[in-house]
Write a protein that holds these residues in place. Structure first.
Motif, short mmCIF file in Angstrom:
data_model
loop_
_atom_site.label_atom_id
_atom_site.label_comp_id
_atom_site.label_asym_id
_atom_site.label_seq_id
_atom_site.Cartn_x
_atom_site.Cartn_y
_atom_site.Cartn_z
N PRO A 1 23.37 55.24 -26.62
CA PRO A 1 23.53 54.42 -27.87
C PRO A 1 22.50 53.29 -27.96
O PRO A 1 22.31 52.95 -29.21
CB PRO A 1 25.04 54.13 -27.78
CG PRO A 1 25.28 54.00 -26.43
CD PRO A 1 24.60 55.12 -25.50
N ASP A 2 21.97 52.98 -27.06
CA ASP A 2 21.15 51.76 -27.08
C ASP A 2 19.75 51.90 -26.33
O ASP A 2 19.61 52.13 -25.27
CB ASP A 2 21.83 50.50 -26.52
CG ASP A 2 21.09 49.24 -26.79
OD1 ASP A 2 20.25 49.09 -27.76
OD2 ASP A 2 21.47 48.19 -26.36
N ARG B 1 19.37 54.78 -31.31
CA ARG B 1 20.09 55.48 -30.50
C ARG B 1 19.10 56.67 -29.99
O ARG B 1 18.18 57.09 -30.74
CB ARG B 1 21.22 56.31 -31.26
CG ARG B 1 21.96 57.19 -30.34
CD ARG B 1 22.98 57.89 -31.33
NE ARG B 1 22.52 58.87 -32.22
CZ ARG B 1 23.28 59.18 -33.34
NH1 ARG B 1 24.68 59.00 -33.39
NH2 ARG B 1 22.81 60.20 -34.20
N ARG C 1 18.73 60.52 -28.37
CA ARG C 1 19.36 61.83 -27.93
C ARG C 1 18.30 62.94 -27.45
O ARG C 1 17.20 63.10 -27.97
CB ARG C 1 20.04 62.16 -29.28
CG ARG C 1 20.92 63.49 -29.20
CD ARG C 1 21.93 63.53 -30.14
NE ARG C 1 21.14 63.62 -31.66
CZ ARG C 1 21.10 64.88 -32.27
NH1 ARG C 1 21.75 65.94 -31.43
NH2 ARG C 1 20.52 65.04 -33.22
N LYS D 1 21.32 54.28 -35.44
CA LYS D 1 22.79 54.16 -34.85
C LYS D 1 23.87 54.48 -36.06
O LYS D 1 24.66 55.22 -35.50
CB LYS D 1 22.92 52.85 -34.31
CG LYS D 1 22.01 52.48 -33.17
CD LYS D 1 22.53 51.06 -32.65
CE LYS D 1 21.59 50.87 -31.37
NZ LYS D 1 22.15 49.41 -30.74
#
Length: 250
Positions: free
Chosen positions: A15-16, A46, A48, A63
């Protein structure tokens, strides 16, 4: 057609993440995170990692909205698409590309070392799976290329089987097999198929019963007693027959 059927799977989500503009590489020694402005990231959001087929994709997304900021396709790891810096384990250099084919190198970093470790392991596991799939596919192709063995019967080919304990052509049965390994052998039954069992013998012989003859009367009274005793003794001897003594019970 094969590309259309491939589905996208998610390998890792963090997430960060921070994004940095990096200066050109000064030498072949590699990138250094200390040359970046680490306290002033150019973008945060974010990260992924997804995969489609053999290719992995590093996606930088907002985010809140999930809007795609940049994407880096990775076809080999380690490789030119993802590089580690020489002075830290939390920072990497990735090559992002757009739909027109243009590319650029940017720096990414994680606040937590655990996030950086997960990022690295996710890429390693994916390409380890790609390598295994390639080896399996190669072995399968080699097996298909080998000449196949024809184990079927040719036209007119026959085989002969030898089976024991079956009736021969003359109607007689085969001879019974003898026991091996020290076992007991059984004798064949007597001809006729019947066995006569003698009746059990009596354990006690039946004694003979002899009726004594009548004692004649004598006209002389003095000799009646002697005559009577003579006949009684004779009858007693006849009752005791020792020619066939009684058998004792077991």
């Amino acid at each position: 057609m094969a590309t259309e059927l491939e589905y996208e799977s998610v390998l890792c989500v963090k997430p960060d993440v921070s994004v940095y503009r990096i200066p050109p590489r000064a030498s072949n020694r590699g990138y250094r995170a200390s040359d970046w402005k680490l306290d002033q990231p150019d973008w945060t959001g974010r990260l992924r990692i997804t995969s489609r087929g053999k290719t992995a994709y590093i996606k930088l997304e907002d985010k809140v909205s999930g809007e795609l900021f940049a994407q880096a396709p990775v076809e080999q790891y380690p490789g030119i698409a993802v590089e580690t810096v020489t002075d830290s384990s939390r920072y990497f250099v990735i090559r992002i590309q757009d739909g027109t084919g243009r590319s650029a190198f940017i720096g990414i970093g994680f606040t937590d070392r655990g996030d950086a470790f997960d990022f690295n392991v996710s890429l390693q596991d994916h390409f380890k799976w790609v390598k295994q799939e390639s080896e399996i596919s190669k072995e399968s192709q080699e097996m298909d290329a080998r000449p196949k063995l024809d184990l079927g019967f040719k036209e007119g080919q026959t085989i002969k089987l030898s089976i024991g304990n079956i009736t021969n052509k003359k109607g007689g049965a085969s001879k019974p097999r003898t026991a091996r390994g020290g076992g007991l052998s059984l004798l064949p039954p007597p001809p006729g198929g019947k066995v006569t069992i003698p009746p059990p013998s009596s354990s006690v012989a039946i004694s003979n019963h002899v009726t004594p003859p009548p004692i004649p009367k004598s006209n002389h009274g003095g000799s009646d007693a002697a005559t009577e005793s003579h006949y009684v003794a004779q009858a007693g001897l006849e009752l005791l027959d020792f020619s066939d003594p009684p058998a004792l019970a077991p």
